[in-house]
Design an enzyme around this catalytic site. Structure first.
Site, short mmCIF file in Angstrom:
data_model
loop_
_atom_site.label_atom_id
_atom_site.label_comp_id
_atom_site.label_asym_id
_atom_site.label_seq_id
_atom_site.Cartn_x
_atom_site.Cartn_y
_atom_site.Cartn_z
N THR A 33 2.61 4.83 0.99
CA THR A 33 2.98 5.53 2.03
C THR A 33 1.93 5.99 3.12
O THR A 33 1.04 6.91 2.40
CB THR A 33 4.07 6.72 2.05
OG1 THR A 33 5.05 6.20 0.92
CG2 THR A 33 4.83 6.94 3.08
N GLY A 34 1.72 5.77 4.25
CA GLY A 34 0.71 6.39 5.01
C GLY A 34 -0.59 5.61 4.93
O GLY A 34 -1.62 6.08 5.33
N SER A 35 -0.58 4.38 4.35
CA SER A 35 -1.91 3.64 4.03
C SER A 35 -2.34 2.86 5.41
O SER A 35 -3.42 2.33 5.34
CB SER A 35 -1.91 2.93 2.89
OG SER A 35 -0.71 2.02 3.24
N GLY A 36 -1.38 2.95 6.53
CA GLY A 36 -1.72 2.21 7.56
C GLY A 36 -1.10 0.96 7.71
O GLY A 36 -1.43 0.07 8.66
N LYS A 37 -0.14 0.51 7.02
CA LYS A 37 0.52 -0.83 7.04
C LYS A 37 1.43 -0.95 8.44
O LYS A 37 1.19 -1.83 9.01
CB LYS A 37 1.67 -1.22 6.04
CG LYS A 37 1.04 -0.72 4.37
CD LYS A 37 2.24 -0.89 3.67
CE LYS A 37 3.41 0.03 3.52
NZ LYS A 37 3.14 1.26 2.94
N SER A 38 2.25 0.08 8.72
CA SER A 38 2.98 -0.13 9.76
C SER A 38 2.08 -0.35 11.11
O SER A 38 2.33 -1.09 11.90
CB SER A 38 3.85 0.92 10.02
OG SER A 38 5.01 1.09 9.19
N GLY A 56 0.88 -1.13 -0.16
CA GLY A 56 0.01 0.02 0.03
C GLY A 56 0.97 1.40 -0.06
O GLY A 56 2.13 1.21 0.35
N GLU A 113 9.92 -3.33 5.90
CA GLU A 113 10.77 -3.06 4.65
C GLU A 113 12.17 -3.42 5.21
O GLU A 113 13.26 -2.59 5.28
CB GLU A 113 10.69 -1.40 4.48
CG GLU A 113 9.42 -1.16 3.77
CD GLU A 113 9.39 0.28 3.35
OE1 GLU A 113 10.15 0.45 2.76
OE2 GLU A 113 8.65 0.98 3.86
#
Lengths: 265, 284
Positions: B42-47, B40, B171
């Site tokens: 950057t900033g899509s909530g993966k982390s 997704g 990552e």
């Protein structure tokens, strides 16, 4: 730590936001100075009204303001209680050893309470409505006269603006390292004092190491972009003093006048 | 361990004008012993999503079930160690978490926090340093004398040393050279084959195509796509919505299909692509 709003910036747009930061900065300090002129109920009431009016003008939610300052409340309460019970008096209402409760003590502690509230409110209002970079610009411009006595104003201003710029980055880095060490089984805030202090070593060392490498990279990057020292540079962000700033300054003078009148009344 | 998210919402700085939504009503299942990739923008909530798996973040509402543990907003901060021992997490740029004076001590730090004896931790450190492709002689060195790539390997060894069942990778290969990347990714695939669950956050679609069994696509704190890599990369809706990019092989196949080649399904790995091309040329 996340709950305290003192010292944070809240993006927004209102009259208070648009004021020249230099003016705002000076006015805030001036106001903190004149808070100590107040000496009776009417004068404190007047100053309180003025601060609430300023908060209203900033369009920041008063509830948010009060909630964000709740952590400060304990400090205030502690001081107020000390003052209340340790003020000596001729006519105590209640007396126990060194502890005295009297009318004078209560009045003085009420004044101290209001003073605290006033000072914390205006300084929070300043930081909430002014970006850190604006604050460092205004400090630079206010300190400029000190150049005459060889005070390194530009260097101090540069250090200040770099420091301010890196505060959020280092906070992020700290949370990241804390999370990483937590995932490796470190418990923060558990166990006795020694154990707690020891548990911070795995954060502090990586944090120092990364600060060194950030400083090194930044210095290289600045040099390669032609930075020599602060002398002979032009400025990109220009502060502009406008009519409304003059008005704000005049308002402060008027307030001082009124305050002096109420004081001697 | 199977990991199940049930209607998980996470709001940052809740009850504050600065509040922002990290996860928005996410429900998803991450299968046991599989290689799951989360992709997704950057900033899509993966982390944010993966931080819930070892309770570094707790849901504002909903619950996360990891093995026999359930994490909700009420979960206490005490007694999380068994969970964190089982869920190893390699953060982005993990080299910034090194702090001990020798590599060996740093690798032993995690296992010993989780209650492993000193000898076991030591032998684990010796095993792990070789597993991540470094010589045993590095164990006596200071981690700060190593190169960036070597530091990364030491940090990964430090996470693997406590022998977690589930490994989360945020990552892990960002900023590594191509050879290093292949080595590290190969290592994780090998660990999965040995029966561990791997969860990988990545922006590299070739890695997703080459290594992942399952893919989860995130966008604006929501899950917008799920399935095998082949299903996800053939999903018309996701592609036209600009929510993901294709691996190189698939992009090449797309270009080929404008000239006389025909693909029922986009080949996503180099092998698939070359087999397809061979078949079509011979079949003509």
């Amino acid at each position: 730590m996340n709950k305290l709003i003192l010292g944070r910036y809240l993006p927004g747009d209102s009259l208070i936001y648009k004021l020249d930061p230099r003016g705002k900065f000076l006015i805030t300090f001036y106001f903190i100075g004149i808070v100590f002129l107040a000496n009776n109920v009417a004068s404190y009431g007047f100053l309180l009204l003025f601060v609430l009016f300023a908060v209203y003008l900033s369009k920041i939610n008063l509830g948010f303001f009060l909630k964000g300052l709740r952590p400060m409340f304990w400090l205030i309460l502690f001081t107020v209680l000390l003052q209340m019970f340790f003020t000596p008096s001729e006519h105590p209402i209640w007396n126990f050893g060194v502890l005295t409760l009297s009318k004078e003590g209560m009045v003085i502690s009420a004044y101290i309470f209001v003073r605290f509230v006033l000072i914390i409110f205006v300084s929070t209002l300043l930081t909430l409505t002014t970006t850190p970079i604006e604050i460092s610009d205004s400090i630079e411009s206010i300190l400029k006269p000190l150049k005459a006595i060889k005070f390194p104003v530009t260097q101090i201003a540069l250090m200040l603006s770099i420091a301010l710029r890196f505060v959020p980055l280092l906070i992020d880095e700290t949370t990241k390292i804390m999370d990483a060490q937590r995932a490796r089984g470190v418990d923060f805030g558990e166990g006795g004092l020694i154990k707690r202090i020891k548990s911070f070593v795995p954060i502090l060392i990586p944090l120092f190491v990364s600060s060194f490498s950030i400083a090194y990279d930044l210095a290289i990057a600045m040099e390669s972009r032609g930075y020599r020292d602060g002398e002979g540079r032009s400025k990109y962000r220009m502060l502009k003093w406008e009519m409304r700033d003059t008005v704000a300054a005049i308002v402060m003078i008027v307030i001082t006048g009124i305050l002096l009148m109420i004081r001697s009344y | 361990m199977e990991i199940i998210f049930k209607n998980v919402t996470h709001a940052y700085e809740a009850n504050n004008p600065l509040a922002s939504l990290g996860l928005d009503d996410v429900s998803v299942k991450i299968s046991d012993k599989k290689f799951t990739a989360i992709i997704g923008k950057t900033g899509s909530g993966k982390s944010t999503l993966v931080h819930h798996i070892n309770a570094l973040l707790k849901p504002t509402s909903g619950s996360v079930i990891v093995g026999d543990r359930t994490i909700t907003s009420e979960t206490n901060n005490k007694n999380l160690k068994p969970l964190r021992k089982n869920v190893g997490m390699v953060f982005q740029f993990p080299e910034s978490q090194l702090f001990e004076d020798t590599v060996e001590k740093d690798i032993m730090f995690g296992p010993m926090n989780f209650g492993m004896s000193e000898e076991d931790a030591k032998s684990s450190a010796h095993d792990m340093i070789e597993l991540v492709g470094l010589d045993e002689k590095y164990l006596e060195q200071s981690p700060f004398d190593l190169s960036g790539g070597q530091m990364r390997r030491v940090a990964i060894a430090g996470v693997l040393a406590s022998n977690p069942e589930t490994i989360i990778l945020d990552e892990p290969t960002a900023g590594l050279d191509p050879v290093g990347r292949k080595e590290i990714m190969g290592l994780f695939k090998k660990l999965q084959m040995q029966g561990r669950t791997i969860i990988l956050i990545t922006h590299n679609m070739d890695d997703v195509a080459d290594y992942a069994d399952d893919v989860i696509v995130m966008h604006d704190g929501k899950i917008v796509g799920e399935g095998t890599p082949s299903e996800v990369f053939n999903d018309e809706k996701l592609l036209t919505g600009g929510m993901l990019t294709l691996p190189q092989s698939a992009r090449f196949a797309q270009r080929l299909s404008q000239k006389r080649f025909k693909f029922d399904k986009l080949p996503i790995t180099l092998d698939e692509l070359s087999t397809e091309i061979k078949q079509q040329i011979n079949g003509d």
